[in-house]
Design an enzyme around this catalytic site. Structure first.
Site, PDB file in Angstrom:
ATOM      1  N   ASP A  10      34.424 -84.430  38.531  1.00  0.00           N
ATOM      2  CA  ASP A  10      33.294 -85.119  39.142  1.00  0.00           C
ATOM      3  C   ASP A  10      32.134 -85.081  38.137  1.00  0.00           C
ATOM      4  OD1 ASP A  10      31.461 -86.095  41.226  1.00  0.00           O
ATOM      5  OD2 ASP A  10      30.734 -84.020  41.274  1.00  0.00           O
ATOM      6  N   ILE A  11      31.120 -85.887  38.350  1.00  0.00           N
ATOM      7  CA  ILE A  11      29.980 -85.903  37.422  1.00  0.00           C
ATOM      8  C   ILE A  11      28.812 -85.067  37.924  1.00  0.00           C
ATOM      9  CG2 ILE A  11      28.213 -87.361  36.357  1.00  0.00           C
ATOM     10  CD1 ILE A  11      30.255 -89.546  36.037  1.00  0.00           C
ATOM     11  N   ASP A  12      28.140 -85.550  38.965  1.00  0.00           N
ATOM     12  CA  ASP A  12      26.890 -84.920  39.401  1.00  0.00           C
ATOM     13  C   ASP A  12      27.142 -83.572  40.063  1.00  0.00           C
ATOM     14  OD1 ASP A  12      24.921 -87.210  38.857  1.00  0.00           O
ATOM     15  OD2 ASP A  12      26.488 -88.185  40.025  1.00  0.00           O
ATOM     16  N   GLY A  45      31.669 -90.848  42.338  1.00  0.00           N
ATOM     17  CA  GLY A  45      31.211 -91.871  43.260  1.00  0.00           C
ATOM     18  C   GLY A  45      30.359 -92.915  42.568  1.00  0.00           C
ATOM     19  N   LYS A 187      38.417 -90.545  46.368  1.00  0.00           N
ATOM     20  CA  LYS A 187      38.784 -90.167  45.011  1.00  0.00           C
ATOM     21  C   LYS A 187      40.262 -89.765  44.955  1.00  0.00           C
ATOM     22  CE  LYS A 187      34.253 -88.404  43.570  1.00  0.00           C
ATOM     23  NZ  LYS A 187      33.519 -87.264  42.986  1.00  0.00           N
ATOM     24  N   ASP A 210      32.142 -80.845  43.640  1.00  0.00           N
ATOM     25  CA  ASP A 210      31.154 -80.059  44.370  1.00  0.00           C
ATOM     26  C   ASP A 210      30.658 -80.705  45.660  1.00  0.00           C
ATOM     27  OD1 ASP A 210      27.909 -81.018  43.668  1.00  0.00           O
ATOM     28  OD2 ASP A 210      29.606 -82.031  42.760  1.00  0.00           O
ATOM     29  N   ASN A 213      31.976 -85.972  48.936  1.00  0.00           N
ATOM     30  CA  ASN A 213      32.933 -87.004  48.527  1.00  0.00           C
ATOM     31  C   ASN A 213      34.057 -86.444  47.652  1.00  0.00           C
ATOM     32  OD1 ASN A 213      31.238 -86.535  46.329  1.00  0.00           O
ATOM     33  ND2 ASN A 213      31.271 -88.656  45.646  1.00  0.00           N
TER      34      ASN A 213
END
Length: 261
Positions: A10-12, A45, A187, A210, A213
């Site tokens: 994931d990114i954020d 997302g 995802k 985290d 989503n």
């Protein structure tokens, strides 16, 4: 393939810390993984145009974007799952009646349903610290494939939308904003399109996340790792829990599961 794994990030709050910066330990860990022959991918997302800088910096060309609705494998689009056009038109009408702005998002751009600079749109999108901001085009969704919308509302206002629009899922990502996705889109579903194509067995699949989503992803992927800063729902379904993103959580997690020394 026997010693090769695929790892989705994931990114954020996972790759990026709370200041939307990429920790140096995370960047080094990503390149160490690739040097060992592992496949590294992103599962986010975000829209593709919201993380092209990250893909470039980390040299990643495989990703699941829009929470699974737009999937790219080694630079090639292999799966798309757009929002139902008729239902989206109805959602637009209802949202306007409720004074809830929308942002329509396709593979290349995003447009807002309201003309003025709306406080909820401005506040929530600015937290992503991206260079792009939606301009006004209330008809942007017509004649185009939309993969996700942002519905701007507070409290539990999305509950009434959930009851009315059964072809959509509504997942909150910000106190002022909710992701609108095709029903059942996640995802996890997008990841499966990649792992099936590449032939990775479940024991060679890893995922770090985290947020809310990420729950389906962390539930489905055999070697799932929740960040120390993850939502309780994400931690509850993950096989492992690492340190927080600002405590070298990615590096620690990769060492914990045996992918790095």
């Amino acid at each position: 393939m026997s010693n090769q794994s695929i790892i989705f990030f994931d990114i954020d709050g996972t790759l990026l810390d709370f200041d939307k910066k990429l920790p140096e330990s995370t960047k080094k860990a990503i390149f160490d993984l690739k040097a060992r022959g592992h496949e590294v991918a992103i599962a986010t997302g975000r829209a593709p145009f919201m993380f092209d800088d990250i893909r470039e910096e980390l040299e990643i060309d495989t990703y699941v974007s829009y929470n699974g609705q737009y999937v790219v494998l080694r630079g090639e689009v292999i799966y798309t799952n757009p929002l139902d056009k008729d239902a989206l038109l109805q959602l637009t009408q209802t949202a306007l009646e409720q004074n809830n702005p929308l942002v329509y998002m396709d593979a290349d751009d995003m447009r807002a349903s309201v003309p003025e600079e709306d406080e909820m749109i401005t506040t929530s999108i600015h937290t992503l610290k991206v260079n792009k901001f939606p301009t006004y085009d209330p008809l942007y969704h017509q004649g185009r494939e939309m993969y996700q919308c942002l519905l701007f509302c507070i409290g539990d206002a999305e509950k009434k939308y959930e009851q009315e629009f059964k072809s959509f899922d509504f997942i909150r990502w910000h106190p002022m904003s909710v992701d609108v996705l095709p029903k059942g889109g996640s995802k996890a579903h997008g990841i499966a399109k990649i792992t099936e194509k590449l032939g990775f067995p479940e024991e060679r699949q890893y995922a770090f996340g985290d947020g809310l989503n990420d729950v389906e992803m962390l539930k489905q992927i055999y070697n799932s790792v929740a960040m120390g800063n993850a939502e309780p729902e994400a931690k509850a379904v993950a096989r492992h829990i690492t340190k927080s993103v600002d405590e070298n959580g990615i590096l620690h997690g990769l060492q914990m599961v045996g992918l790095l020394d």
